[in-house]
Scaffold this active site. Structure first.
Site, short mmCIF file in Angstrom:
data_model
loop_
_atom_site.label_atom_id
_atom_site.label_comp_id
_atom_site.label_asym_id
_atom_site.label_seq_id
_atom_site.Cartn_x
_atom_site.Cartn_y
_atom_site.Cartn_z
N LYS A 1 49.45 77.53 38.11
CA LYS A 1 49.00 78.40 37.03
C LYS A 1 49.90 78.38 35.81
CE LYS A 1 46.53 81.47 40.08
NZ LYS A 1 47.31 81.35 41.33
N ARG B 1 66.37 64.00 49.51
CA ARG B 1 67.70 64.51 49.13
C ARG B 1 68.50 64.95 50.35
NH1 ARG B 1 64.88 68.38 44.92
NH2 ARG B 1 63.67 68.48 46.83
N HIS C 1 65.00 62.42 39.79
CA HIS C 1 63.79 61.57 39.72
C HIS C 1 64.13 60.23 39.05
CE1 HIS C 1 61.38 65.56 39.45
NE2 HIS C 1 61.12 65.05 40.63
N SER D 1 63.39 70.27 40.33
CA SER D 1 62.73 70.81 39.13
C SER D 1 62.72 72.34 39.20
CB SER D 1 61.29 70.31 39.03
OG SER D 1 61.27 68.90 38.92
#
Ligand code: PNS
Length: 165
Positions: free
Chosen positions: A47, A96, A23, A134
């Protein structure tokens, strides 16, 4: 294009849970192309995020402090509506690999349908980050692997300061 009066504002939207060096690479490239880059964290309904939205805002601000034309904000709802509110004319997304392409093209074309004047700009990260996500960073960290060099040191320090998930 900048006309000297109206700065070109680009959004770099995402979840950033957590921000990776991939990022960061794209944000730095975007900051060289546009007058202002707004890193926009989606306030979503996931969640169990690793970091809360306020934690992500604080981490991003710390990591991006040295880029004067980059700011950090949050948004919810449609990206195109947020772009209108911020007077942004471009959305920057990192690509990517081919595997990113299908999802990114769908989003770009849906956003174009919703807001034809908003342009999506794809940028390639440095090869070293072409496999960094991530999701994988979270998984490797949770299973005890090293994430050194994959995320900014502030993120690593923050992760080490808390028990493994
Ligand atoms: O980092 P991510 O999770 O790949 O980012 C995805 C993001 C935040 C760019 C995307 O989910 C988004 O823009 N969400 C806002 C809701 C919206 O506008 N949906 C329609 C776009 S196709």
């Amino acid at each position: 294009m900048t006309d000297g009066q109206h700065p070109t504002i680009a959004l770099f939207p995402g979840s950033f849970d957590p921000i990776t060096n991939g990022h960061l690479d794209i944000i730095s490239r975007g900051a060289r192309l546009f007058d202002q880059v707004v890193v926009a964290i989606l306030v979503n309904i996931e969640k169990s995020p690793l970091f809360t939205v306020p934690e992500r805002v604080a981490l991003l601000r710390e990591v991006l402090a040295e880029l004067p034309n980059v700011s950090v904000d949050t948004f919810d709802g449609l990206l195109v509506d947020y772009a209108r509110r911020r007077r942004a004319t471009a959305v920057v997304r990192g690509l990517r690999a081919i595997s990113d392409f299908e999802y990114e093209m769908q989003m770009a074309l849906m956003n174009r349908r919703l807001s034809p004047e908003l342009e999506t700009v794809f940028m390639m990260p440095a090869e070293a980050y072409s496999y960094v996500s991530s999701r994988l960073v979270k998984e490797v960290f949770a299973l005890g692997g090293s994430i050194a060099g994959l995320v900014p040191p502030a993120v690593e320090a923050r992760l080490r300061g808390r028990p493994r998930a």
